[in-house]
Enzyme design. Sequence first.
Site, PDB file in Angstrom:
ATOM      1  N   MET A  56      -0.883   1.507  -6.212  1.00  0.00           N
ATOM      2  CA  MET A  56      -0.692   2.506  -5.090  1.00  0.00           C
ATOM      3  C   MET A  56      -2.027   1.676  -4.260  1.00  0.00           C
ATOM      4  SD  MET A  56      -0.260   6.304  -6.454  1.00  0.00           S
ATOM      5  CE  MET A  56      -0.421   7.161  -4.707  1.00  0.00           C
TER       6      MET A  56
ATOM      7  N   GLN B 193      -1.523  -1.508  -2.791  1.00  0.00           N
ATOM      8  CA  GLN B 193      -0.499  -1.590  -1.729  1.00  0.00           C
ATOM      9  C   GLN B 193      -1.101  -0.799  -0.373  1.00  0.00           C
ATOM     10  OE1 GLN B 193       1.936  -3.698  -1.871  1.00  0.00           O
ATOM     11  NE2 GLN B 193       2.282  -3.309   0.406  1.00  0.00           N
ATOM     12  N   GLU B 194      -1.774   0.198  -0.719  1.00  0.00           N
ATOM     13  CA  GLU B 194      -2.243   0.900   0.303  1.00  0.00           C
ATOM     14  C   GLU B 194      -3.575   0.298   1.160  1.00  0.00           C
ATOM     15  OE1 GLU B 194      -1.097   3.879   1.497  1.00  0.00           O
ATOM     16  OE2 GLU B 194      -0.135   4.790  -0.151  1.00  0.00           O
ATOM     17  N   SER B 195      -4.302  -0.209   0.418  1.00  0.00           N
ATOM     18  CA  SER B 195      -5.679  -0.702   1.217  1.00  0.00           C
ATOM     19  C   SER B 195      -6.175  -1.933   0.702  1.00  0.00           C
ATOM     20  CB  SER B 195      -6.749   0.391   1.009  1.00  0.00           C
ATOM     21  OG  SER B 195      -7.161   0.454  -0.202  1.00  0.00           O
TER      22      SER B 195
END
Length: 216
Positions: free
Chosen positions: A85, A88-90
């Site tokens: 996560m 992909q998020e940051s």
Amino acid sequence: MLPVYTAELQRNYTSVKNSDDNKTSFQDVLDKKINSTDISSGRESSDIKLSCENTDPITVPSDLMKIFKKASDEYGVDEGILISMAKQESDFHANALSKSNAAGIMQLMPATQKAMGVNDPFDPEENIMGGARLMKSLIDKYDGNVILALAAYGTGSGNVKKYGGIPPFEEIQKHIPKVLSNYIRGYVSSDGTDRSAPKSTEIERLLDEYKNAGSR
């Protein structure tokens, strides 16, 4: 099929006698799931394959690895999911800030920061712990279904309920396959001291969840 046959992934298949058999065994698992289509929902898992352009393990900054492990231990969320996560998020950037004011490594919205007790969203430990706490609550809400938890994390539980699964929004429809392809890659710390790869049984379970999580 997903071309993710690294040595680390192959070592998960201890019941098979040699690496060639391991590769075949892993291929069989993914071919069965990736190439299958759920006739009732019309969803194809093959879009995960399209997201997996890089099959090397994800490199996690070593100073963050201990935080992911702490979050996983405290909240019981697979650290591989949390890492996937965050990638992909940051891309692990602690100062990341979206146009909608989602902040930090796990891209927490202001209301979520408050609800999860995050005082400084740009502090890596506070942010990752807050994201893990949220994922724990969502996984529990959906009876262990990680895919629905990811959908709710990105779009809100209201939308998951409204659409009966992953909402038909382009951003989340692209986001979840990318998180899954990150997970399948496995990860290694930047200093090389820690590495892991997902178990075939967990890959299979997540792909089943994904295939059955379409909007209805």
